[in-house]
Enzyme design. Structure first.
Site, PDB file in Angstrom:
ATOM      1  N   HIS A 126      48.263  35.932  40.641  1.00  0.00           N
ATOM      2  CA  HIS A 126      49.698  35.783  40.402  1.00  0.00           C
ATOM      3  C   HIS A 126      50.134  34.334  40.201  1.00  0.00           C
ATOM      4  O   HIS A 126      49.561  33.412  40.748  1.00  0.00           O
ATOM      5  CB  HIS A 126      50.518  36.401  41.548  1.00  0.00           C
ATOM      6  N   ASN A 140      38.267  32.695  43.017  1.00  0.00           N
ATOM      7  CA  ASN A 140      39.604  33.151  43.401  1.00  0.00           C
ATOM      8  C   ASN A 140      40.591  32.035  43.077  1.00  0.00           C
ATOM      9  O   ASN A 140      40.535  30.960  43.674  1.00  0.00           O
ATOM     10  CB  ASN A 140      39.650  33.483  44.890  1.00  0.00           C
TER      11      ASN A 140
END
Length: 166
Positions: A126, A140
């Protein structure tokens, strides 16, 4: 051939089109048997949606290859990109030309990729912008990440190695 005739042909070949009245598929696009197009989906150019992939609703793909079992979720715009098998994009994602989302990788809410390769199993879930970047497998990317690669004169590619947490 009209769009309605094109959609009917795809359905008879095994594609699932949930709302033909709001779906457009260009003459050059390919939708394989077992693929699903949700309402308000637009496939332009030489887009390919492979078996088991789900696209939409409210998605526009232009010259995109969507791999088997991949998902392109609500309100996405993808251009000249590749989404590999089992990957997920969206909702509200923007992939600009020369982007690639690796197998089982995830591009989430309000993420933009520009000329970026996101490695196998990597995640940018996001609120991120990744431009001119190569992201290795198993990375990540945390919320709010931006690859800053322009110094006012020249663009510099960004490399993020396998397994990194950013």
């Amino acid at each position: 051939m009209s769009n309605a005739e094109r959609l009917a042909t795809l359905v008879s070949a095994g594609a699932r089109i949930e709302d033909p009245g709001t779906t457009h598929v260009s003459a050059e696009a390919i939708v394989e048997a077992g693929a699903v197009l949700k309402p308000f989906t637009i496939l332009d150019g030489r887009t390919i949606v492979r078996t088991g992939a789900v696209v939409g609703p409210f998605v526009r793909l232009v010259d995109v290859d969507v791999g088997p079992g991949a998902q392109v979720l609500d309100h996405c715009l993808l251009r000249e990109s590749v989404i590999e098998a089992g990957a997920s994009v969206g909702p509200f994602a923007h992939l600009r030309p020369q982007s690639r989302v690796g197998e089982r990788a995830k591009v989430g809410n309000f993420v933009e990729l520009k000329k970026t390769s996101l490695g196998e199993g990597s995640k940018a879930q996001h609120l991120s912008y990744l431009g001119d970047a190569t992201v290795g497998p198993g990375v990540n990317i945390g919320a709010g990440t931006i690859t800053c690669n322009y110094d006012g004169t020249t663009k510099h590619p960004t490399r993020i190695e396998a397994g990194a947490f950013v």
